[in-house]
Scaffold this active site. Structure first.
Site, PDB file in Angstrom:
ATOM      1  N   ASN A 211       0.850  -1.200   0.000  1.00 54.53           N
ATOM      2  CA  ASN A 211       0.000   0.000   0.000  1.00 54.53           C
ATOM      3  C   ASN A 211       0.884   1.248   0.000  1.00 54.53           C
ATOM      4  O   ASN A 211       2.109   1.135  -0.040  1.00 54.53           O
ATOM      5  CB  ASN A 211      -0.949  -0.019   1.206  1.00 54.53           C
ATOM      6  CG  ASN A 211      -0.174  -0.094   2.502  1.00 54.53           C
ATOM      7  OD1 ASN A 211       0.558   0.820   2.851  1.00 54.53           O
ATOM      8  ND2 ASN A 211      -0.299  -1.217   3.215  1.00 54.53           N
ATOM      9  N   GLY A 274       0.130   1.178  17.070  1.00 57.43           N
ATOM     10  CA  GLY A 274       0.087   0.519  15.761  1.00 57.43           C
ATOM     11  C   GLY A 274      -0.245   1.527  14.685  1.00 57.43           C
ATOM     12  O   GLY A 274      -1.413   1.797  14.402  1.00 57.43           O
ATOM     13  N   LYS A 290       9.333 -16.880 -10.857  1.00 59.09           N
ATOM     14  CA  LYS A 290       8.574 -15.752 -11.398  1.00 59.09           C
ATOM     15  C   LYS A 290       7.405 -16.267 -12.231  1.00 59.09           C
ATOM     16  O   LYS A 290       7.594 -17.119 -13.110  1.00 59.09           O
ATOM     17  CB  LYS A 290       9.506 -14.889 -12.263  1.00 59.09           C
ATOM     18  CG  LYS A 290       8.845 -13.648 -12.777  1.00 59.09           C
ATOM     19  CD  LYS A 290       9.804 -12.826 -13.632  1.00 59.09           C
ATOM     20  CE  LYS A 290       9.029 -11.711 -14.305  1.00 59.09           C
ATOM     21  NZ  LYS A 290       9.766 -11.120 -15.402  1.00 59.09           N
ATOM     22  N   ASP A 307      -4.037 -10.151  12.958  1.00 60.10           N
ATOM     23  CA  ASP A 307      -4.252  -8.741  13.306  1.00 60.10           C
ATOM     24  C   ASP A 307      -3.358  -8.409  14.495  1.00 60.10           C
ATOM     25  O   ASP A 307      -3.629  -8.809  15.624  1.00 60.10           O
ATOM     26  CB  ASP A 307      -5.733  -8.489  13.633  1.00 60.10           C
ATOM     27  CG  ASP A 307      -6.042  -7.002  13.698  1.00 60.10           C
ATOM     28  OD1 ASP A 307      -5.225  -6.255  14.271  1.00 60.10           O
ATOM     29  OD2 ASP A 307      -7.089  -6.597  13.172  1.00 60.10           O
ATOM     30  N   ILE A 308      -2.288  -7.678  14.212  1.00 62.29           N
ATOM     31  CA  ILE A 308      -1.272  -7.405  15.240  1.00 62.29           C
ATOM     32  C   ILE A 308      -1.867  -6.665  16.428  1.00 62.29           C
ATOM     33  O   ILE A 308      -1.766  -7.101  17.583  1.00 62.29           O
ATOM     34  CB  ILE A 308      -0.112  -6.568  14.638  1.00 62.29           C
ATOM     35  CG1 ILE A 308       0.537  -7.311  13.476  1.00 62.29           C
ATOM     36  CG2 ILE A 308       0.915  -6.204  15.708  1.00 62.29           C
ATOM     37  CD1 ILE A 308       1.504  -6.493  12.644  1.00 62.29           C
TER      38      ILE A 308
HETATM   39  O1  PMT Z   1       2.802   6.214   6.573  1.00 62.04           O
HETATM   40  P1  PMT Z   1       2.159   7.504   6.112  1.00 62.04           P
HETATM   41  O2  PMT Z   1       2.321   7.726   4.629  1.00 62.04           O
HETATM   42  O3  PMT Z   1       2.618   8.676   6.923  1.00 62.04           O
HETATM   43  O4  PMT Z   1       0.578   7.367   6.339  1.00 62.04           O
HETATM   44  C1  PMT Z   1       0.090   7.273   7.642  1.00 62.04           C
HETATM   45  C2  PMT Z   1      -1.007   6.184   7.761  1.00 62.04           C
HETATM   46  C3  PMT Z   1      -2.197   6.569   6.915  1.00 62.04           C
HETATM   47  C4  PMT Z   1      -0.472   4.813   7.319  1.00 62.04           C
HETATM   48  C5  PMT Z   1      -1.380   6.135   9.290  1.00 62.04           C
HETATM   49  O5  PMT Z   1      -1.808   7.392   9.713  1.00 62.04           O
HETATM   50  C6  PMT Z   1      -2.493   5.117   9.543  1.00 62.04           C
HETATM   51  O6  PMT Z   1      -3.676   5.388   9.455  1.00 62.04           O
HETATM   52  N1  PMT Z   1      -2.098   3.864   9.870  1.00 62.04           N
HETATM   53  C7  PMT Z   1      -3.002   2.722  10.016  1.00 62.04           C
HETATM   54  C8  PMT Z   1      -3.314   2.165   8.652  1.00 62.04           C
HETATM   55  C9  PMT Z   1      -4.231   0.971   8.699  1.00 62.04           C
HETATM   56  O7  PMT Z   1      -3.837  -0.099   8.354  1.00 62.04           O
HETATM   57  O8  PMT Z   1      -5.430   1.228   9.205  1.00 62.04           O
HETATM   58  P2  PMT Z   1      -6.602   0.095   9.385  1.00 62.04           P
HETATM   59  O9  PMT Z   1      -7.820   0.891   9.698  1.00 62.04           O
HETATM   60  O10 PMT Z   1      -6.632  -0.796   8.204  1.00 62.04           O
HETATM   61  O11 PMT Z   1      -6.103  -0.731  10.614  1.00 62.04           O
HETATM   62  C10 PMT Z   1      -6.553  -0.471  11.951  1.00 62.04           C
HETATM   63  C11 PMT Z   1      -5.456  -0.765  12.943  1.00 62.04           C
HETATM   64  O12 PMT Z   1      -5.143  -2.165  12.911  1.00 62.04           O
HETATM   65  C12 PMT Z   1      -4.157  -0.041  12.682  1.00 62.04           C
HETATM   66  O13 PMT Z   1      -3.607   0.348  13.941  1.00 62.04           O
HETATM   67  C13 PMT Z   1      -3.268  -1.093  12.011  1.00 62.04           C
HETATM   68  O14 PMT Z   1      -1.884  -0.877  12.293  1.00 62.04           O
HETATM   69  C14 PMT Z   1      -3.770  -2.351  12.706  1.00 62.04           C
HETATM   70  N2  PMT Z   1      -3.621  -3.595  11.935  1.00 62.04           N
HETATM   71  C15 PMT Z   1      -4.297  -3.779  10.771  1.00 62.04           C
HETATM   72  C16 PMT Z   1      -4.209  -5.000  10.127  1.00 62.04           C
HETATM   73  C17 PMT Z   1      -3.405  -6.021  10.678  1.00 62.04           C
HETATM   74  N3  PMT Z   1      -3.281  -7.188  10.070  1.00 62.04           N
HETATM   75  N4  PMT Z   1      -2.744  -5.799  11.813  1.00 62.04           N
HETATM   76  C18 PMT Z   1      -2.832  -4.610  12.453  1.00 62.04           C
HETATM   77  O15 PMT Z   1      -2.220  -4.420  13.513  1.00 62.04           O
END
Ligand code: PMT
Length: 401
Positions: A211, A274, A290, A307-308
């Site tokens: 992403n 996170g 490949k 999901d961490i």
């Molecule tokens: O890195 P930048 O370019 O500065 O951009 C910042 C950002 C947009 C990446 C940051 O501000 C942000 O929003 N980070 C979280 C992105 C995300 O994955 O959001 P989510 O809504 O999908 O996830 C929710 C939470 O679960 C997050 O804390 C994520 O780290 C966590 N997660 C998600 C999936 C997973 N498998 N494990 C996780 O821990």
């Protein structure tokens, strides 16, 4: 005071009747073994003589950006790098306005633009000038940029008016400066683990799913905590960013690698944040070779990554204070609050990522939610936002201790 001993301070003086009080400020700084260099604006030199300031500070006084002799001794960029802090007393309405718009039309404003050191401002002006909405807007903008203020005090003014506009007393400014250094290390008793950046999920030896996360937000949070003395571990996906000072960095590539490092770090730190954009899915079977583009279509089976943050939130032993992010394009409050509950977080920071306005950008705004409340942090650059976020996290963390 201990905090100021051996520190290198630039005292900036702008034009105003309160300029004479800066002599006492410099005397106080010198008394505590602080190294002082004085920079005056042309207007300030009308109120207090550079000769007096040189005698008190023990160093030549810098006055002009275009003075070849002064540049030979210590150039303006060198001075900006030399300073541990810049204190501007008095800071006139005109100077604050110039600082707000980022002008560099004299030595002092140029220094402020060129430095990474903290800046303390002691405004002094007529009470009506201070009350003007444009002056107040300038003060707010400078504060959002991370500058600190002391005063002004209320009282009788040289012009005969009464009200807010008197510069703070030298001892008050000196104390505020000490606090600035003290505050910088006020989190030395805390440890924090932070995830940042994207993850990459391999498809074959040359391709991956990922992403647009640049890591800027997560690195800014790590920097803000480290600057205040916290012990910081930063677990980051592949990004093109330098490691902030005093931060331990662990590089990972995939969500599974991040999961392992993050879960281990979580139980060893008091706070866990996170901020990484972790890939929700990975390819079920990574091709060993490949994939050839012989077919018009290929099908990839994706399976869910762990999901961490949810697993950190649900820890029953050694669970850290857990802060998640929510990157949403719609129904932001609703989705964020749902994640707060479902992942059992102490706080969630929601950002509106629609229209490419956050991923990879310099600025962001956040809407914070916790069980008992919420707060909006307005749009600003990610470093400033991170500083404000650290304050909010610490406030909530203290509530549950
Ligand atoms: O890195 P930048 O370019 O500065 O951009 C910042 C950002 C947009 C990446 C940051 O501000 C942000 O929003 N980070 C979280 C992105 C995300 O994955 O959001 P989510 O809504 O999908 O996830 C929710 C939470 O679960 C997050 O804390 C994520 O780290 C966590 N997660 C998600 C999936 C997973 N498998 N494990 C996780 O821990």
């Amino acid at each position: 005071m201990q905090q100021l001993q051996s520190k290198r301070i630039v005292v900036g003086i702008t034009g105003g009747i309160a300029a004479y009080k800066s002599i006492e400020l410099i005397r106080l700084l010198r008394k505590s073994n602080t190294e002082v260099r004085v920079v005056v604006t042309p207007a300030a030199a009308e109120f207090v003589t550079p000769l007096t300031l040189q005698a008190i500070s023990g160093n030549a006084v810098s006055q002009s950006l275009l003075d070849p002799q002064a540049e030979l001794a210590m150039g303006h960029i060198e001075l900006a790098k030399w300073a541990d802090a810049i204190v501007i007393a008095p800071a006139s309405a005109d100077f604050l306005a110039r600082l707000t718009v980022g002008m560099a039309n004299d030595l002092l404003s140029t220094l402020c633009l060129a430095t990474t050191a903290p800046i303390l401002l002691a405004p002094a002006m007529n009470q009506q000038m201070f009350a003007q909405s444009i002056t107040q807007q300038n003060l707010t903008a400078l504060s959002v940029r991370g500058m600190t203020f002391i005063g002004p005090n209320s009282g009788e003014q040289a012009c005969g008016d009464k009200g807010f506009g008197r510069m703070s007393e030298p001892q008050e400014i000196y104390d505020a400066l000490s606090k600035l250094f003290n505050q910088q290390q006020d989190l030395s008793h805390l440890s924090v683990a932070i995830t940042a950046g994207p993850t990459r999920e391999a498809i074959d030896p040359v391709r991956y799913i990922s992403n647009h996360s640049s890591g800027k937000m997560g690195f800014a949070i790590a920097r803000a905590f480290a600057k205040r003395g916290a012990k910081v571990t930063l677990i980051t996906g592949p990004v093109n960013l330098a490691t902030p000072s005093n931060v331990r960095r662990i590089d990972v590539t995939s969500a599974q690698e991040m999961y392992q490092q993050a879960l281990q770090s979580a139980i060893e730190h008091q706070l866990f944040i996170g901020c990484a954009a972790v890939a929700d899915y990975r390819v079920a079977e990574i091709a060993q070779q490949k994939i050839k583009k012989s077919d018009n279509e290929i099908n990839l089976t994706l399976i869910k990554n762990p999901d961490i943050i949810a697993d950190v939130g649900h820890l029953t032993v050694n669970r850290p204070f857990t802060v998640g992010f929510a990157a949403e394009t719609q129904h932001i409050e609703q989705y964020a609050q749902d994640k707060l509950q479902r992942k059992r977080l102490d706080m969630i920071c929601a950002n509106d990522v629609s229209g490419g306005q956050v991923f990879g950008q310099e600025q962001n705004s956040l809407h914070l939610f916790w069980l008992q409340g919420n707060k909006k942090l307005p749009l600003t650059n990610k470093n400033e936002l991170a500083k404000q976020l650290v304050n909010e996290i610490i406030a909530r963390f203290k509530e549950v201790q």
